[in-house]
Design a protein around this motif. Sequence first.
Motif, mmCIF file in Angstrom:
data_model
loop_
_atom_site.group_PDB
_atom_site.id
_atom_site.type_symbol
_atom_site.label_atom_id
_atom_site.label_comp_id
_atom_site.label_asym_id
_atom_site.label_seq_id
_atom_site.Cartn_x
_atom_site.Cartn_y
_atom_site.Cartn_z
ATOM 1 N N UNK A 15 7.176 -5.851 -14.960
ATOM 2 C CA UNK A 15 8.176 -6.294 -15.937
ATOM 3 C C UNK A 15 9.470 -5.518 -15.698
ATOM 4 N N UNK A 16 10.594 -6.233 -15.704
ATOM 5 C CA UNK A 16 11.882 -5.564 -15.586
ATOM 6 C C UNK A 16 12.439 -5.295 -16.989
ATOM 7 N N UNK A 63 7.544 2.077 -20.013
ATOM 8 C CA UNK A 63 7.420 2.513 -18.614
ATOM 9 C C UNK A 63 6.066 2.097 -18.050
ATOM 10 N N UNK A 64 5.020 2.230 -18.853
ATOM 11 C CA UNK A 64 3.683 1.826 -18.411
ATOM 12 C C UNK A 64 3.614 0.307 -18.266
ATOM 13 N N UNK A 65 4.133 -0.430 -19.260
ATOM 14 C CA UNK A 65 4.110 -1.896 -19.178
ATOM 15 C C UNK A 65 4.936 -2.412 -18.002
ATOM 16 N N UNK A 66 5.983 -1.687 -17.637
ATOM 17 C CA UNK A 66 6.784 -2.116 -16.483
ATOM 18 C C UNK A 66 5.928 -2.178 -15.229
ATOM 19 N N UNK A 67 4.849 -1.413 -15.217
ATOM 20 C CA UNK A 67 3.954 -1.364 -14.056
ATOM 21 C C UNK A 67 2.730 -2.275 -14.202
ATOM 22 N N UNK A 88 2.539 -7.123 -19.697
ATOM 23 C CA UNK A 88 2.546 -7.124 -21.163
ATOM 24 C C UNK A 88 1.155 -6.953 -21.775
ATOM 25 N N UNK A 89 0.730 -5.714 -21.888
ATOM 26 C CA UNK A 89 -0.576 -5.392 -22.476
ATOM 27 C C UNK A 89 -0.306 -4.825 -23.872
ATOM 28 N N UNK A 90 -0.306 -5.699 -24.865
ATOM 29 C CA UNK A 90 0.068 -5.297 -26.220
ATOM 30 C C UNK A 90 -0.859 -4.238 -26.799
ATOM 31 N N UNK A 123 -9.037 -6.175 -19.253
ATOM 32 C CA UNK A 123 -8.600 -7.562 -19.489
ATOM 33 C C UNK A 123 -9.513 -8.224 -20.519
ATOM 34 N N UNK A 124 -10.809 -7.933 -20.451
ATOM 35 C CA UNK A 124 -11.781 -8.513 -21.387
ATOM 36 C C UNK A 124 -11.470 -8.046 -22.813
ATOM 37 N N UNK A 125 -11.208 -6.757 -23.003
ATOM 38 C CA UNK A 125 -10.886 -6.224 -24.341
ATOM 39 C C UNK A 125 -9.594 -6.838 -24.866
ATOM 40 N N UNK A 126 -8.585 -6.933 -24.011
ATOM 41 C CA UNK A 126 -7.292 -7.488 -24.406
ATOM 42 C C UNK A 126 -7.457 -8.952 -24.815
#
Length: 146
Positions: free
Chosen positions: A5-6, A68-72, A75-77, A139-142
């Motif tokens: 994500x930018x 910063x983490x989501x940029x890598x 979008x993991x809410x 991914x399963x938890x999300x």
Amino acid sequence: MDMAMDAQALNTFLATDFAQVASQYRVESAARDRLVARLLVGDQHLRPGGTVSGPSIFALADVAIYCAILSRIGPVALAVTTNASIDFMRKPEAGRDLLAECRVLKLGRSLAVAEALIFSEGAAQPVARCSMTYSIPSKKQENSAL
């Protein structure tokens, strides 16, 4: 790993998923090795004496490191802070926004460690240093939580 994500995508994500606070923060830039986020300092962030409150500085660090983490990773809410340490080093300068300069130090499958230096805009010396660990859901938890 490329950027997931930018800055524009992160700001859109904040506006969509964290609308209650998104107007107070802005991701200024996002690169693989550094993210800069801004706290748009308003009266609600001030404590007696006209300085930015500790909780407001901490919130900037948390939002900036999260971004910063989501940029890598994208979008993991449901990525959440599991540990935090902050050092308040000097009083922020009055009438200036705060900037957080962040680096992701370790990015694993389930944990990320990052740090932020917080500056008054235009100042050379940091007002705070923060390190945080985030838990990254599978991914399963999300997917099951949404």
